[in-house]
Design a protein around this motif. Structure first.
Motif, PDB file in Angstrom:
ATOM      1  N   SER A 158       7.041   3.336  -0.576  1.00  0.00           N
ATOM      2  CA  SER A 158       6.561   3.901   0.682  1.00  0.00           C
ATOM      3  C   SER A 158       5.708   2.941   1.495  1.00  0.00           C
ATOM      4  O   SER A 158       5.472   3.177   2.683  1.00  0.00           O
ATOM      5  CB  SER A 158       5.769   5.186   0.415  1.00  0.00           C
ATOM      6  OG  SER A 158       4.654   4.915  -0.421  1.00  0.00           O
ATOM      7  N   GLY A 159       5.247   1.848   0.905  1.00  0.00           N
ATOM      8  CA  GLY A 159       4.460   0.877   1.656  1.00  0.00           C
ATOM      9  C   GLY A 159       5.286   0.049   2.613  1.00  0.00           C
ATOM     10  O   GLY A 159       4.748  -0.570   3.536  1.00  0.00           O
TER      11      GLY A 159
ATOM     12  N   THR B 115       4.730  13.652   1.678  1.00  0.00           N
ATOM     13  CA  THR B 115       4.628  14.960   2.316  1.00  0.00           C
ATOM     14  C   THR B 115       5.813  15.818   1.903  1.00  0.00           C
ATOM     15  O   THR B 115       6.887  15.313   1.578  1.00  0.00           O
ATOM     16  CB  THR B 115       4.579  14.844   3.840  1.00  0.00           C
ATOM     17  OG1 THR B 115       5.765  14.169   4.300  1.00  0.00           O
ATOM     18  CG2 THR B 115       3.361  14.051   4.281  1.00  0.00           C
TER      19      THR B 115
ATOM     20  N   ALA C   7       7.944   9.917   2.625  1.00  0.00           N
ATOM     21  CA  ALA C   7       6.822   8.998   2.471  1.00  0.00           C
ATOM     22  C   ALA C   7       7.092   7.743   3.280  1.00  0.00           C
ATOM     23  O   ALA C   7       8.248   7.350   3.479  1.00  0.00           O
ATOM     24  CB  ALA C   7       6.599   8.645   1.000  1.00  0.00           C
ATOM     25  N   GLY C   8       6.028   7.092   3.742  1.00  0.00           N
ATOM     26  CA  GLY C   8       6.171   5.839   4.462  1.00  0.00           C
ATOM     27  C   GLY C   8       5.918   5.979   5.954  1.00  0.00           C
ATOM     28  O   GLY C   8       5.834   7.076   6.511  1.00  0.00           O
ATOM     29  N   ASP C   9       5.825   4.829   6.605  1.00  0.00           N
ATOM     30  CA  ASP C   9       5.609   4.750   8.049  1.00  0.00           C
ATOM     31  C   ASP C   9       6.839   5.294   8.773  1.00  0.00           C
ATOM     32  O   ASP C   9       7.955   4.818   8.543  1.00  0.00           O
ATOM     33  CB  ASP C   9       5.371   3.283   8.433  1.00  0.00           C
ATOM     34  CG  ASP C   9       5.053   3.090   9.901  1.00  0.00           C
ATOM     35  OD1 ASP C   9       5.307   3.995  10.706  1.00  0.00           O
ATOM     36  OD2 ASP C   9       4.556   2.003  10.258  1.00  0.00           O
TER      37      ASP C   9
ATOM     38  N   MET D  98       0.841  -1.189   0.000  1.00  0.00           N
ATOM     39  CA  MET D  98       0.000   0.000   0.000  1.00  0.00           C
ATOM     40  C   MET D  98       0.881   1.245   0.000  1.00  0.00           C
ATOM     41  O   MET D  98       1.721   1.426   0.881  1.00  0.00           O
ATOM     42  CB  MET D  98      -0.887   0.022   1.243  1.00  0.00           C
ATOM     43  CG  MET D  98      -1.802   1.228   1.321  1.00  0.00           C
ATOM     44  SD  MET D  98      -2.816   1.198   2.821  1.00  0.00           S
ATOM     45  CE  MET D  98      -1.567   1.351   4.095  1.00  0.00           C
ATOM     46  N   ARG D  99       0.707   2.104  -1.004  1.00  0.00           N
ATOM     47  CA  ARG D  99       1.461   3.337  -1.061  1.00  0.00           C
ATOM     48  C   ARG D  99       0.941   4.327  -0.029  1.00  0.00           C
ATOM     49  O   ARG D  99      -0.231   4.379   0.273  1.00  0.00           O
ATOM     50  CB  ARG D  99       1.375   3.959  -2.455  1.00  0.00           C
ATOM     51  CG  ARG D  99       2.028   3.122  -3.537  1.00  0.00           C
ATOM     52  CD  ARG D  99       1.911   3.816  -4.880  1.00  0.00           C
ATOM     53  NE  ARG D  99       2.516   3.016  -5.942  1.00  0.00           N
ATOM     54  CZ  ARG D  99       2.525   3.376  -7.219  1.00  0.00           C
ATOM     55  NH1 ARG D  99       1.948   4.513  -7.586  1.00  0.00           N
ATOM     56  NH2 ARG D  99       3.094   2.609  -8.119  1.00  0.00           N
ATOM     57  N   ARG D 100       1.878   5.127   0.482  1.00  0.00           N
ATOM     58  CA  ARG D 100       1.506   6.150   1.449  1.00  0.00           C
ATOM     59  C   ARG D 100       1.709   7.524   0.825  1.00  0.00           C
ATOM     60  O   ARG D 100       2.525   7.704  -0.074  1.00  0.00           O
ATOM     61  CB  ARG D 100       2.351   6.010   2.720  1.00  0.00           C
ATOM     62  CG  ARG D 100       2.037   4.728   3.501  1.00  0.00           C
ATOM     63  CD  ARG D 100       2.944   4.584   4.700  1.00  0.00           C
ATOM     64  NE  ARG D 100       2.609   3.406   5.484  1.00  0.00           N
ATOM     65  CZ  ARG D 100       1.826   3.423   6.553  1.00  0.00           C
ATOM     66  NH1 ARG D 100       1.272   4.556   6.954  1.00  0.00           N
ATOM     67  NH2 ARG D 100       1.585   2.312   7.223  1.00  0.00           N
ATOM     68  N   ALA D 101       0.983   8.492   1.331  1.00  0.00           N
ATOM     69  CA  ALA D 101       1.052   9.843   0.784  1.00  0.00           C
ATOM     70  C   ALA D 101       2.442  10.426   0.971  1.00  0.00           C
ATOM     71  O   ALA D 101       3.121  10.162   1.972  1.00  0.00           O
ATOM     72  CB  ALA D 101       0.014  10.731   1.463  1.00  0.00           C
TER      73      ALA D 101
ATOM     74  N   ARG E 178      10.449   3.910   5.281  1.00  0.00           N
ATOM     75  CA  ARG E 178      10.376   5.354   5.469  1.00  0.00           C
ATOM     76  C   ARG E 178      11.423   5.975   4.535  1.00  0.00           C
ATOM     77  O   ARG E 178      12.626   5.785   4.737  1.00  0.00           O
ATOM     78  CB  ARG E 178      10.666   5.738   6.911  1.00  0.00           C
ATOM     79  CG  ARG E 178      10.597   7.242   7.155  1.00  0.00           C
ATOM     80  CD  ARG E 178      11.028   7.609   8.565  1.00  0.00           C
ATOM     81  NE  ARG E 178      10.857   9.047   8.801  1.00  0.00           N
ATOM     82  CZ  ARG E 178      11.239   9.667   9.913  1.00  0.00           C
ATOM     83  NH1 ARG E 178      11.823   8.965  10.891  1.00  0.00           N
ATOM     84  NH2 ARG E 178      11.056  10.970  10.041  1.00  0.00           N
TER      85      ARG E 178
ATOM     86  N   GLU F   8       1.149  -5.017   5.472  1.00  0.00           N
ATOM     87  CA  GLU F   8      -0.007  -4.604   4.692  1.00  0.00           C
ATOM     88  C   GLU F   8      -0.748  -5.866   4.278  1.00  0.00           C
ATOM     89  O   GLU F   8      -0.327  -6.966   4.620  1.00  0.00           O
ATOM     90  CB  GLU F   8       0.411  -3.778   3.480  1.00  0.00           C
ATOM     91  CG  GLU F   8       1.430  -4.468   2.576  1.00  0.00           C
ATOM     92  CD  GLU F   8       1.942  -3.535   1.505  1.00  0.00           C
ATOM     93  OE1 GLU F   8       1.291  -3.493   0.452  1.00  0.00           O
ATOM     94  OE2 GLU F   8       2.973  -2.881   1.707  1.00  0.00           O
TER      95      GLU F   8
END
Length: 470
Positions: A51-52, A6, A22-24, A1-4, A55, A408
């Motif tokens: 990014s899934g 910033t 991007a990422g956790d 899962m891609r993350r937004a 970080r 994920e």
């Protein structure tokens, strides 16, 4: 899962520094250092694709992109100073451990960071960045002349380095498939170079590039001494850096993973999918050793290593104890060339036991792993293991811990931690031979860590096969 993704700015050493992220924030960190005359924008394809799992942090140096660009009269544009600001930037973000992705100027900035703080480095990824003089191609004749006599050669240098043709050629190189390159790649860079003061900033910084060449021997020595986990990705159509450079890295780090790409200096221009796949796989095999484990190493501790790998199966399908206590000898042998035999039984008190026979560092080891904690997603085993050496038999204590956590949908992270400590018998065994424990530990650690690093992804693959078949 891609993350937004910033886009942020923070004050670092009195300078507004821009970065993309991007990422956790709790995931393993990858710090991406850009080239000339680019910015963190060049890493947008990786931020979108990785990014899934990680970080990803991509800053702009002072004088580049959206970071502050003070005049050369008030800011020393040197690679030493850029590295200092980037070190402060990582500290501002609380990045105490990270892997480095170095491209072009990212090489001299990143090597300085690695040598200044080697304890922070997990792994090294190099994409068309040079650490050997043989890697500098024909374009560097004009550039060397500029270092030798700035006044006489500055005009020629600006054409060689900063002109519209040079900016385009840096991307396309000698690649015949020019239709694969988006012209916005270089026209956007030209717009950046056309901003007031930019030519002076870039010329001043490049005049310091000779300091990188002078530092190459120190970087090479560090590579040879430390043997970091190294992935080299190289665009074959690069007009600036020679295609011999990847093999030069392999001579420094024989275990380096090298891929020659049908791409240019900025390989992400045309090979983003392949680079993302290679980087993702490489990082899966990279250990995430916990620095607190290293700092808290007990007096009798030999090694404590922890590595991770991906399991492409849902958490509910994974059962580590069931896998461990039914592991066939053939499957065990397939997880490492050092694995000789395996079986399972019960201890005298009725607890489950896994028996593994393997060779580590030239010593035959018989592990009697007894289950001390067992849950489908977490297994802890303890063994007083027999060690057979040319000098005789002894024992060590081994703690083996395996766990999984979901990342994920349908993907989990597997962690394989092995911690070994000296038994009183083992210390007596060393004393009889006049071997100081610290000397033995220093010799043993890299062998044990390498063994754990190698078997972790293969254990993960074996667990995945069982999970999928269930």
């Amino acid at each position: 899962m891609r993350r937004a993704i910033t886009y942020r700015t923070a004050e670092v050493d009195g300078l507004p520094i821009f970065w993309r992220e991007a990422g956790d924030p709790h995931a393993p960190a990858l710090l991406l250092l850009h080239g000339l005359p680019s910015s963190s924008r060049m890493y947008q394809p990786l931020l979108e694709r990785l990014s899934g799992r990680y970080r990803l942090v991509a800053p702009d140096y002072p004088g580049f992109g959206h970071s502050a660009a003070p005049e050369p009269a008030v800011f020393p544009y040197t690679f030493d100073r850029l590295a200092e600001v980037m070190i402060r930037f990582t500290e501002h973000l609380g990045l105490s451990r990270y892997s480095l992705f170095l491209q072009d100027y990212g090489g001299p900035v990143g090597f300085r960071m690695a040598l200044a703080h080697p304890e922070r480095l997990e792994a090294l990824i190099i994409q068309n960045a040079v650490a050997h003089e043989t890697g500098l191609g024909p374009a560097w004749v004009t550039r060397r002349a500029f270092w030798a006599d700035r006044a006489a050669n500055e005009a020629a240098l600006r054409v060689n380095l900063l002109s519209p043709e040079a900016t385009r050629r840096r991307h396309v190189g000698d690649d015949p498939a020019v239709e694969h390159y988006d012209p916005d790649l270089w026209t956007d860079e030209l717009a950046f170079l056309g901003r007031p003061g930019q030519s002076d900033i870039q010329t001043k910084l490049f005049h310091d590039y000779g300091s990188n060449v002078a530092a190459y021997p120190a970087w090479q020595d560090w590579l040879r001494r430390t043997r970091p986990r190294l992935l080299v990705l190289w665009g074959r159509h690069d007009p600036s850096f020679d295609l011999s450079e990847p093999e030069a890295y392999r001579r420094d780090v024989p275990g380096a993973e090298i891929h020659i790409l049908d791409a240019g200096h900025f390989a992400l221009d045309t090979e983003a999918d392949r680079i993302a796949a290679l980087v993702g796989r490489f990082l899966q095999l990279t250990g995430n050793r916990n620095p607190t484990m290293e700092n808290d190493m007990k007096e009798d501790e030999i090694v404590d290593s922890s590595f991770t790998a991906m399991i492409h199966a849902p958490l509910e399908k994974i059962d580590i104890p069931a896998w461990c206590f039914s592991l066939s000898e053939q499957e065990y042998q397939g997880c490492s060339p050092a694995h000789l035999a395996a079986g399972f039984t019960t201890a005298p008190d009725g607890r489950r036991m896994s028996i593994n026979v393997e060779i580590i560092g030239g010593s035959l080891m018989v592990q009697h792993y007894v289950e001390t904690f067992g849950r489908k997603d977490h297994l802890i085993l303890e063994s007083v293991s027999d060690v057979f050496t040319p000098s005789g038999r002894t024992t060590i204590h081994v703690h083996w811990e395996m766990s999984v956590k979901p990342l994920e949908s349908g993907i989990c992270e597997f962690t394989n931690r092995v911690r070994s400590t000296a038994t009183p018998e083992f210390k007596t065994f060393l004393d009889r031979q006049g071997i100081p424990f610290d000397v033995f530990r220093a010799q043993r650690q890299p062998m044990s860590i390498a063994h754990n690093r190698g078997e972790t992804p293969l254990f993960a693959a074996s667990i995945e096969r069982v999970a999928i078949a269930s």
